[in-house]
Design a protein around this motif. Sequence first.
Motif, mmCIF file in Angstrom:
data_model
loop_
_atom_site.group_PDB
_atom_site.id
_atom_site.type_symbol
_atom_site.label_atom_id
_atom_site.label_comp_id
_atom_site.label_asym_id
_atom_site.label_seq_id
_atom_site.Cartn_x
_atom_site.Cartn_y
_atom_site.Cartn_z
ATOM 1 N N GLU A 63 9.142 0.414 -5.207
ATOM 2 C CA GLU A 63 8.749 -0.840 -5.857
ATOM 3 C C GLU A 63 8.341 -1.924 -4.862
ATOM 4 O OE1 GLU A 63 8.149 -3.344 -9.185
ATOM 5 O OE2 GLU A 63 8.672 -1.216 -9.212
ATOM 6 N N HIS A 64 9.041 -2.017 -3.736
ATOM 7 C CA HIS A 64 8.862 -3.158 -2.839
ATOM 8 C C HIS A 64 8.223 -2.821 -1.496
ATOM 9 C CE1 HIS A 64 11.114 -5.632 -5.610
ATOM 10 N NE2 HIS A 64 12.096 -4.734 -5.608
ATOM 11 N N VAL A 65 8.118 -1.560 -1.150
ATOM 12 C CA VAL A 65 7.530 -1.185 0.137
ATOM 13 C C VAL A 65 6.226 -0.437 -0.091
ATOM 14 C CG1 VAL A 65 7.893 0.055 2.306
ATOM 15 C CG2 VAL A 65 9.817 -1.122 1.211
ATOM 16 N N SER A 66 6.335 0.750 -0.641
ATOM 17 C CA SER A 66 5.148 1.558 -0.921
ATOM 18 C C SER A 66 5.543 2.704 -1.837
ATOM 19 C CB SER A 66 4.570 2.126 0.376
ATOM 20 O OG SER A 66 3.551 3.076 0.103
ATOM 21 N N ASN A 67 4.710 2.927 -2.845
ATOM 22 C CA ASN A 67 4.914 4.087 -3.713
ATOM 23 C C ASN A 67 3.993 5.193 -3.199
ATOM 24 O OD1 ASN A 67 4.925 6.044 -5.708
ATOM 25 N ND2 ASN A 67 5.160 4.557 -7.349
ATOM 26 N N ASP A 69 3.143 7.894 -4.328
ATOM 27 C CA ASP A 69 2.323 8.543 -5.349
ATOM 28 C C ASP A 69 1.082 7.738 -5.708
ATOM 29 O OD1 ASP A 69 4.281 10.525 -5.477
ATOM 30 O OD2 ASP A 69 5.380 9.460 -7.045
ATOM 31 N N THR A 70 1.090 6.439 -5.422
ATOM 32 C CA THR A 70 -0.027 5.599 -5.861
ATOM 33 C C THR A 70 -0.634 4.727 -4.773
ATOM 34 O OG1 THR A 70 1.500 3.834 -6.533
ATOM 35 C CG2 THR A 70 0.897 5.463 -8.223
ATOM 36 N N ASP A 71 -0.020 4.638 -3.616
ATOM 37 C CA ASP A 71 -0.520 3.757 -2.562
ATOM 38 C C ASP A 71 -1.824 4.313 -1.982
ATOM 39 O OD1 ASP A 71 -0.935 2.138 -0.284
ATOM 40 O OD2 ASP A 71 1.222 1.872 -0.018
ATOM 41 N N PRO A 72 -2.902 3.525 -2.009
ATOM 42 C CA PRO A 72 -4.171 4.005 -1.462
ATOM 43 C C PRO A 72 -4.160 4.120 0.069
ATOM 44 C CG PRO A 72 -4.399 1.739 -2.209
ATOM 45 C CD PRO A 72 -3.019 2.204 -2.596
ATOM 46 N N ASP A 73 -3.245 3.433 0.725
ATOM 47 C CA ASP A 73 -3.128 3.525 2.185
ATOM 48 C C ASP A 73 -2.329 4.787 2.510
ATOM 49 O OD1 ASP A 73 -2.142 3.336 4.849
ATOM 50 O OD2 ASP A 73 -2.454 1.169 4.820
ATOM 51 N N ARG A 74 -3.028 5.812 2.954
ATOM 52 C CA ARG A 74 -2.390 7.119 3.176
ATOM 53 C C ARG A 74 -1.268 7.067 4.203
ATOM 54 N NH1 ARG A 74 -6.557 12.016 3.173
ATOM 55 N NH2 ARG A 74 -4.625 12.881 3.936
#
Length: 92
Positions: A63-67, A69-74
């Motif tokens: 929720e607060h750092v990076s998901n 499954d959905t973060d575009p930044d690989r």
Amino acid sequence: MTHTSKHKDKLLARVRRLKGQIEAVERSLEAGAPCGEVLNLVASIRGAVTGLTGELIEHHIREHVSNPDTDPDRDRAQGAAELMDVVRTYLK
């Protein structure tokens, strides 16, 4: 809406199970149960708290750092996934 609100029912169910486990330790101590039995009950509580902690940390990361499954930044997504794996391993 925070991640704890999204998962409130599931988290509360876990907390209520913990409460029941703690009450079982109390009843065992009051009844004079053998120490091995009490230790096993306490060990199960530790495992349950560790599981709850891991779940909360994972939800927090998503929720607060990076998901992952959905973060575009690989790179960030991979870093978050690796962090969650490390946390899971550490909490075992």
